[in-house]
Every structure is written in structure tokens, then in C-alpha cells.
Design an enzyme around this catalytic site. Structure first.
Site, mmCIF file in Angstrom:
data_model
loop_
_atom_site.group_PDB
_atom_site.id
_atom_site.type_symbol
_atom_site.label_atom_id
_atom_site.label_comp_id
_atom_site.label_asym_id
_atom_site.label_seq_id
_atom_site.Cartn_x
_atom_site.Cartn_y
_atom_site.Cartn_z
ATOM 1 N N ILE A 112 -3.538 -9.816 -6.751
ATOM 2 C CA ILE A 112 -2.399 -9.590 -7.660
ATOM 3 C C ILE A 112 -1.114 -10.158 -7.051
ATOM 4 O O ILE A 112 -0.294 -10.767 -7.741
ATOM 5 C CB ILE A 112 -2.259 -8.091 -8.013
ATOM 6 C CG1 ILE A 112 -3.518 -7.626 -8.769
ATOM 7 C CG2 ILE A 112 -1.005 -7.834 -8.849
ATOM 8 C CD1 ILE A 112 -3.595 -6.122 -9.022
ATOM 9 N N THR A 140 4.352 -2.217 -8.652
ATOM 10 C CA THR A 140 3.266 -2.114 -9.647
ATOM 11 C C THR A 140 1.997 -1.615 -8.955
ATOM 12 O O THR A 140 0.910 -1.721 -9.526
ATOM 13 C CB THR A 140 2.958 -3.495 -10.273
ATOM 14 O OG1 THR A 140 2.736 -4.441 -9.213
ATOM 15 C CG2 THR A 140 4.065 -3.985 -11.170
ATOM 16 N N ARG A 198 1.185 1.607 -6.280
ATOM 17 C CA ARG A 198 1.009 3.048 -6.419
ATOM 18 C C ARG A 198 2.315 3.735 -6.043
ATOM 19 O O ARG A 198 2.992 3.328 -5.103
ATOM 20 C CB ARG A 198 -0.123 3.566 -5.509
ATOM 21 C CG ARG A 198 -1.523 3.269 -6.029
ATOM 22 C CD ARG A 198 -1.844 4.084 -7.294
ATOM 23 N NE ARG A 198 -3.180 3.858 -7.798
ATOM 24 C CZ ARG A 198 -3.490 3.013 -8.797
ATOM 25 N NH1 ARG A 198 -2.551 2.302 -9.394
ATOM 26 N NH2 ARG A 198 -4.730 2.906 -9.217
ATOM 27 N N GLU A 229 2.248 11.084 -11.618
ATOM 28 C CA GLU A 229 2.338 10.682 -13.031
ATOM 29 C C GLU A 229 1.763 11.785 -13.924
ATOM 30 O O GLU A 229 0.800 12.429 -13.526
ATOM 31 C CB GLU A 229 1.565 9.371 -13.221
ATOM 32 C CG GLU A 229 2.212 8.246 -12.430
ATOM 33 C CD GLU A 229 1.451 6.916 -12.518
ATOM 34 O OE1 GLU A 229 0.476 6.825 -13.279
ATOM 35 O OE2 GLU A 229 1.840 5.991 -11.795
ATOM 36 N N HIS A 279 3.371 3.018 -16.289
ATOM 37 C CA HIS A 279 2.090 2.520 -15.740
ATOM 38 C C HIS A 279 1.393 1.582 -16.735
ATOM 39 O O HIS A 279 0.300 1.861 -17.220
ATOM 40 C CB HIS A 279 1.169 3.690 -15.347
ATOM 41 C CG HIS A 279 0.169 3.317 -14.293
ATOM 42 N ND1 HIS A 279 -0.282 4.186 -13.324
ATOM 43 C CD2 HIS A 279 -0.491 2.151 -14.059
ATOM 44 C CE1 HIS A 279 -1.166 3.580 -12.546
ATOM 45 N NE2 HIS A 279 -1.311 2.346 -12.977
ATOM 46 N N GLY A 319 0.726 -1.749 -16.045
ATOM 47 C CA GLY A 319 0.262 -2.969 -15.359
ATOM 48 C C GLY A 319 -0.860 -3.697 -16.070
ATOM 49 O O GLY A 319 -0.793 -4.896 -16.311
HETATM 50 C C1 DGY Z 1 -5.589 0.209 -11.718
HETATM 51 O O1 DGY Z 1 -6.436 -0.527 -12.224
HETATM 52 O O2 DGY Z 1 -5.698 0.641 -10.576
HETATM 53 C C2 DGY Z 1 -4.443 0.601 -12.569
HETATM 54 O O3 DGY Z 1 -3.399 1.103 -11.822
HETATM 55 C C3 DGY Z 1 -4.880 1.635 -13.586
HETATM 56 O O4 DGY Z 1 -5.785 2.482 -13.027
#
Ligand code: DGY
Length: 322
Positions: free
Chosen positions: A159, A239, A241, A270, A288, A290
Site C-alpha cells: 500500500i 490509513t 491503524r 472505532e 475507515h 480505505g
Molecule cells: C483492512 O483490510 O485491514 C481494512 O482496514 C478493513 O479491515
């Protein structure tokens, strides 16, 4: 396994995925679509062969001790810090996740947050909706350009690299901190500069974007000391945790103007958003999102199905994490 496995989805998944699963498995979906309590999750361990949780479920050792029937936890998501892997492993329960398919969507959202924070888009939208916009003027809501700025990535996995690729399109320069140096071909492609030390990365980055897993190893990695090591006027983007950031320290740095802004998609507890942040103008707060595109959430479901099918057939699990 012989016959159709009994599979529990703790939340609603995209319709197409639920339909496919119902054709192949003995599927139960929690229609209420709210997080299950710990007792219900624990009893599910005795009633199902496969448990499919999400980031909103806490699969701790007590849940795992709740029964002996579940043999596979097929998580819907790439992050698995909400699952006690050691407890699962000790009971011989396999755990899988859904990597790869959400890389682009999450990188898109990291850029969304960078642009929103740098260009003060949230502030502008609030102003328009409140009927307080008085018209164009040369000094109205001036933000910061991305071009020529340094994006400092903490963690340099899939990512982070996808975020770097997008940021290069905006003319940014890339630096990263990680456990080890990246594959030289990738470092060359992204012209990415390795910093073996966190403080060194923080001291050069105009935008810091977090891409490390959650869990004890990264808890409060961005604490008051790390925030103080950032360049004055820098931005923090998360993005990954919520547990990675000390939010009280972040709120202080934003309030004092030490940081110009922040963009957050994730929080430690959350759906609660730290009160000290909710009142600040210079932080973008998203819920959340993402991986939240139709295409991505469907692909995540199909990935979970592939893991369940491999498990049924006794094949190696494509995305096994424990
Ligand atoms: C992930 O894929 O880890 C996202 O944060 C949603 O769980």
C-alpha cells in the site's frame, strides 16, 4: 472437509459475494449488520466450521476458547490485529486475510486525505454548507501544494508503494522508513530514499503517511516524541491503524499549529473518534473508508471465498497468516 461447511459472516458483505457464498456454503449472515458481542462470537466457535470476521470484531483468546468447531477464520480485510493469532494457532485454527485486492483503493484514500488536508477541503466544504462562504478572495483558505514536497512513508509494503506511485504523479519526492531496504528495482522506480531510523525520516518529510500493521509492536509509534521530530508545518496521514498514533499528542500538535494538518481514516476504538480531534479544523476525519469501493469490497469477498474453498479441498491456503 466433506459436505458444505457452515460459514458465518458477522456483517453484511456485498450482495454478489453473499449470493456466491450461499450457493457454495451453508451460509449464515448476521442480518443486523452490527458488531456481534463477545459471547455471541464465542458461541459461534462451537456452531460453525468457518468464521468470517471483519475489523469490527474482536477475536480474542476468550472468543477462540468458546468452542472447537471452527477450523478456519477467513478474515474480510488485510489487517488482522483484531485476531489473536497465537490463540488460533494453539487450537489448530487456520487464519487467512485478503491482501493485494485493496492496495489501490487504500492508496487512493491516502492521497485523498493528503489532498484534503493540504488543500483544506474539509474546512471549505463546511464553510459552503454553513452558508458562510463570502466569495473568492486572494487569501481565502490557502493550503499547501504537494508538488516538490517529500512524502515520508512509514512502512514500505504494497500500500505504501502504491501511495508513492500516486504521489510521484503529483510531483512529490519519496522517502521511507522500514525494517529493511526495499527491492532495489522498486526503490529505483520510485526514486525512494531509505531512512533506517524513524527520527531521520520524520525530520525530512513534509507529509508522513503510515503504512504499518497494528498491534503491540507499532502501538503509539507516533507519540509526542515522534510528532516533535516532524518538520514544523508537516502533515500526518493515517490509513493504517488508529493504535499507531497517540491521539492526545496529535491533537496538541495540531492545536498548537506545530503540524499544519492531519488526515485520519482509522481510530483506536472505532467507531469512537477521539473527542480532542473532533473539534479541530485542521484534521480530516473519515470513517475507515480505505477499501470502501464496490469493486474492492467485492474482490475482498471473492478472496475470502478462495481461501475457504482451498481449505475445503485440503489445499494450501492462498492467504494464510496463521
Ligand atoms: C483492512 O483490510 O485491514 C481494512 O482496514 C478493513 O479491515
Amino acid at each position: 472437509m466433506t459436505g458444505r461447511p457452515r460459514v458465518l459472516l458477522t456483517r453484511r458483505w456485498p450482495e454478489e459475494v453473499e449470493r456466491t457464498m450461499a450457493e457454495r456454503f451453508d451460509l449464515v449472515v448476521d442480518q443486523a449488520d452490527v458488531p456481534l458481542d463477545q459471547r455471541t462470537l464465542a458461541s459461534a466457535m462451537a456452531e460453525f466450521d468457518v468464521l468470517c470476521p471483519t475489523v469490527s470484531d474482536r477475536i480474542d483468546s476468550e472468543v477462540i476458547a468458546g468452542g472447537n468447531r471452527v477450523k478456519l477464520i477467513a478474515n474480510y480485510g488485510v489487517g488482522f490485529d483484531h485476531i489473536d493469532l497465537a490463540a488460533a494457532k494453539a487450537k489448530g485454527i487456520a487464519v487467512t486475510n485478503t491482501p493485494g485486492v485493496l492496495t489501490d483503493a487504500t492508496a487512493d484514500l491516502a492521497l485523498t486525505l493528503m489532498l484534503m488536508a493540504a488543500r483544506r477541503a474539509g474546512e471549505g466544504e463546511r464553510e459552503v454548507r454553513a452558508g458562510q462562504w463570502t466569495g473568492w478572495r486572494p487569501t481565502h483558505l490557502l493550503g499547501s501544494s504537494l508538488g516538490g514536497k517529500v512524502l515520508g512513508l512509514i512502512g514500505f509494503g504494497r500500500i505504501a508503494q502504491a501511495t508513492a506511485r500516486r504521489a510521484r504523479g503529483f510531483g512529490m519526492r519519496i522517502a521511507y522508513f522500514g525494517r529493511r531496504e526495499a527491492d532495489p528495482a522498486i526503490a529505483r522506480e520510485l526514486e525512494a530514499e531509505f531512512h533506517p531510523d524513524l527520527a531521520s525520516l520524520l525530520s525530512v518529510a513534509d507529509f508522513v503517511s503510515l503504512h504499518v500493521p497494528g498491534g503491540p509492536e507499532t502501538e503509539n509509534l507516533i507519540d509526542a516524541a515522534a510528532l516533535a521530530a516532524m518538520k514544523p508545518g508537516a502533515y500526518l496521514i493515517n490509513t493504517a491503524r488508529g493504535s499507531v498514533v497517540d491521539h492526545a499528542a496529535l491533537a496538541y500538535a495540531l492545536r498548537e499549529g506545530r503540524l499544519a494538518g492531519a488526515g485520519l481514516d482509522v481510530y483506536p476504538h472505532e467507531p469512537k473518534v477521539p473527542d480532542e480531534l473532533a473539534g479541530l479544523e485542521n484534521v480530516v476525519l473519515l470513517p475507515h473508508l480505505g477499501s470502501a469501493t464496490q469493486e474492492t469490497r467485492t474482490a475482498m469477498g471473492l478472496r475470502a471465498i478462495a481461501n475457504i474453498e482451498a481449505w475445503i479441498e485440503g489445499q494450501p491456503l492462498p492467504d494464510r497468516v496463521a
